[in-house]
Design an enzyme around this catalytic site. Structure first.
Site, PDB file in Angstrom:
ATOM      1  N   CYS B  87       0.518  -1.456  -0.109  1.00 40.05           N
ATOM      2  CA  CYS B  87      -0.334  -0.012   0.021  1.00 40.05           C
ATOM      3  C   CYS B  87       1.016   1.572   0.381  1.00 40.05           C
ATOM      4  O   CYS B  87       2.016   1.300  -1.117  1.00 40.05           O
ATOM      5  CB  CYS B  87      -0.887   0.009   1.361  1.00 40.05           C
ATOM      6  SG  CYS B  87      -2.555   0.993   0.899  1.00 40.05           S
ATOM      7  N   HIS B 195      -3.337  -5.509   1.117  1.00 39.37           N
ATOM      8  CA  HIS B 195      -2.755  -5.460   2.235  1.00 39.37           C
ATOM      9  C   HIS B 195      -2.733  -6.897   2.718  1.00 39.37           C
ATOM     10  O   HIS B 195      -3.427  -8.143   3.486  1.00 39.37           O
ATOM     11  CB  HIS B 195      -3.821  -4.668   3.667  1.00 39.37           C
ATOM     12  CG  HIS B 195      -2.715  -3.425   3.414  1.00 39.37           C
ATOM     13  ND1 HIS B 195      -2.567  -2.692   4.133  1.00 39.37           N
ATOM     14  CD2 HIS B 195      -3.930  -2.006   3.402  1.00 39.37           C
ATOM     15  CE1 HIS B 195      -2.529  -1.830   4.011  1.00 39.37           C
ATOM     16  NE2 HIS B 195      -3.308  -1.354   3.347  1.00 39.37           N
ATOM     17  N   GLU B 197      -0.912  -8.661   4.699  1.00 40.49           N
ATOM     18  CA  GLU B 197      -1.091  -8.568   6.110  1.00 40.49           C
ATOM     19  C   GLU B 197      -2.237  -8.596   7.303  1.00 40.49           C
ATOM     20  O   GLU B 197      -2.184  -8.906   7.822  1.00 40.49           O
ATOM     21  CB  GLU B 197      -0.266  -7.918   7.376  1.00 40.49           C
ATOM     22  CG  GLU B 197      -0.150  -6.065   7.071  1.00 40.49           C
ATOM     23  CD  GLU B 197      -0.250  -5.464   5.352  1.00 40.49           C
ATOM     24  OE1 GLU B 197      -0.415  -5.984   4.418  1.00 40.49           O
ATOM     25  OE2 GLU B 197      -0.640  -4.338   5.734  1.00 40.49           O
TER      26      GLU B 197
END
Lengths: 80, 224
Positions: B87, B195, B197
Site C-alpha cells: 500500500c 494488504h 498482512e
C-alpha cells in the site's frame, strides 16, 4: 528571494480530479469548458540572492523531490 | 528468515506486517525507525508498511522515500535483498525509484476500503512461489491513490518480463491492466496495493495473505 514552482500532470496522464472539476463546472452551467487539469503551486522563500543560482537550485529540488517527473511537469518562476 | 519493518510517522499495519513475517518465519521482525541511517545486520527481508506516511503530504510516499533509512533500503535492494512494500509502502518504493511507474488518485476518486479478489499473475517470484499462476486470493485494499499507471513501453516490459505479480479480479481503482502488484527486474522487490498482512488470521475472516509471507520463507529456505 521568492520563487514559485507550478507542478502539473504531463499531457497524456489521465487526471481524474481535473475531470471531476470539469463535470462540476458543466453542471453549474459553465458551458464550453473543454479541459481542466489540476496541479499544485509551491511558494518558496530562499536565502539565495543570485537568480541564476536560485533557478539551478530550484530545478534540483524539483527533480529530487517537488515533482514526480514520471507523471508531472514543473515550471519554475524566480520572483526576485 | 530475518526481517525488519520500517516505521514512518503515519505508518499503519506495521505491527500486522511484523506479525505476518513472524508467523511465517518463527523469528520476530525488527522494527526500524525511519531516522536510522542503516539497517540491522544480516537481514533477508525489509518490509515497508502501509498507512499515510508524513500525512501523504506532497505526494503519497514522497517524503518517506527521502528519509535516511530509505537510502539504506535502496542499497539493500541493489545488493539483492528482498523488499516488500504494501500500500503506502508500494508508493514509497515507487518514489524511491526501486519500482517503476506511478500510483495516482483512484479513477473513481473515492477511498476504496474492502476485500478484493486477487489473481496470482506469476508464481515465478520469491513472494508467490507457493502459489500457482491464476490462483485467487482474498486480500483487503484500503487506499485513495492506488491507480497504477505505466506508459506503453513500461507496460510491455512488465508484461513481457513476467513482472506483474498480482492482478485484481475486479479492478477497484482504474489501474492499467488490472495491476495490483509488480516486481523489480531482479524479482526481489515487490510492491502491492492490497494488504496481505490484514487477512492473515482466520479469526479476522481469512488467512490468504499469509501465502505471501510463506512464499518468502520458502524461497529463502530453498536459496539458503
Amino acid at each position: 528571494m521568492k520563487a514559485r514552482v507550478d507542478i502539473t500532470l504531463k499531457n497524456g496522464v489521465l487526471d481524474p480530479q481535473g475531470k471531476a472539476i470539469q463535470h462540476a463546472l458543466g453542471s453549474l452551467g459553465f458551458d464550453g469548458v473543454e479541459g481542466v487539469r489540476q496541479g499544485k503551486v509551491i511558494e518558496l522563500d530562499l536565502a539565495e540572492t543570485d537568480p541564476a543560482k536560485a533557478e539551478a537550485t530550484l530545478k534540483d529540488m524539483c527533480e529530487k523531490l517537488l515533482a514526480n517527473t514520471v507523471i508531472e511537469d514543473y515550471r519554475i518562476e524566480v520572483l526576485g | 528468515m530475518k526481517s525488519a519493518v520500517i516505521v514512518f510517522p503515519g505508518s499503519n499495519c506495521d505491527r500486522d506486517l511484523a506479525v505476518g513475517l513472524e508467523r511465517a518465519s518463527g523469528i520476530p521482525a525488527q522494527m526500524v525507525w525511519h531516522k536510522e541511517a542503516s539497517l540491522p545486520e544480516g537481514l533477508d527481508v525489509v518490509a515497508i508498511p502501509g498507512g499515510f506516511s508524513f500525512g501523504d503530504y506532497l505526494r503519497c510516499g514522497a517524503i518517506a522515500a527521502r528519509m535516511p533509512i530509505m537510502q539504506a533500503v535502496v542499497d539493500f535492494a541493489n545488493k539483492g535483498g528482498h523488499v516488500i512494500g504494501v500500500c503506502n509502502g508500494f508508493q514509497v518504493l515507487i518514489e524511491s525509484g526501486l519500482l517503476p511507474g506511478a500510483l495516482m488518485r483512484n479513477a473513481g476518486l473515492k477511498f476504496v476500503c474492502k476485500d478484493v479478489e486477487l489473481v496470482t499473475a506469476t508464481a515465478n517470484s520469491p513472494f508467490t512461489n507457493t502459489l500457482e499462476k491464476g490462483q485467487r486470493l482474498t486480500v483487503p485494499v484500503a487506499h485513495h491513490d492506488g491507480n497504477y499507471i505505466a506508459d506503453g513501453d513500461l507496460l510491455f516490459k512488465l508484461q513481457s518480463e513476467d513482472r506483474i505479480a498480482f492482478r485484481y479480479a475486479g479492478n477497484p481503482n482504474g489501474s492499467i491492466d488490472d495491476i495490483a502488484g509488480i516486481l523489480s527486474e531482479n524479482r526481489r522487490v515487490l510492491g502491492m496495493m492490497p494488504h496481505p498482512e490484514r487477512l492473515n488470521d482466520p479469526a479476522l475472516g481469512g488467512n490468504d495473505g499469509s501465502r505471501v509471507f510463506e512464499s518468502l520463507v520458502h524461497s529463502l529456505m530453498v536459496a539458503g
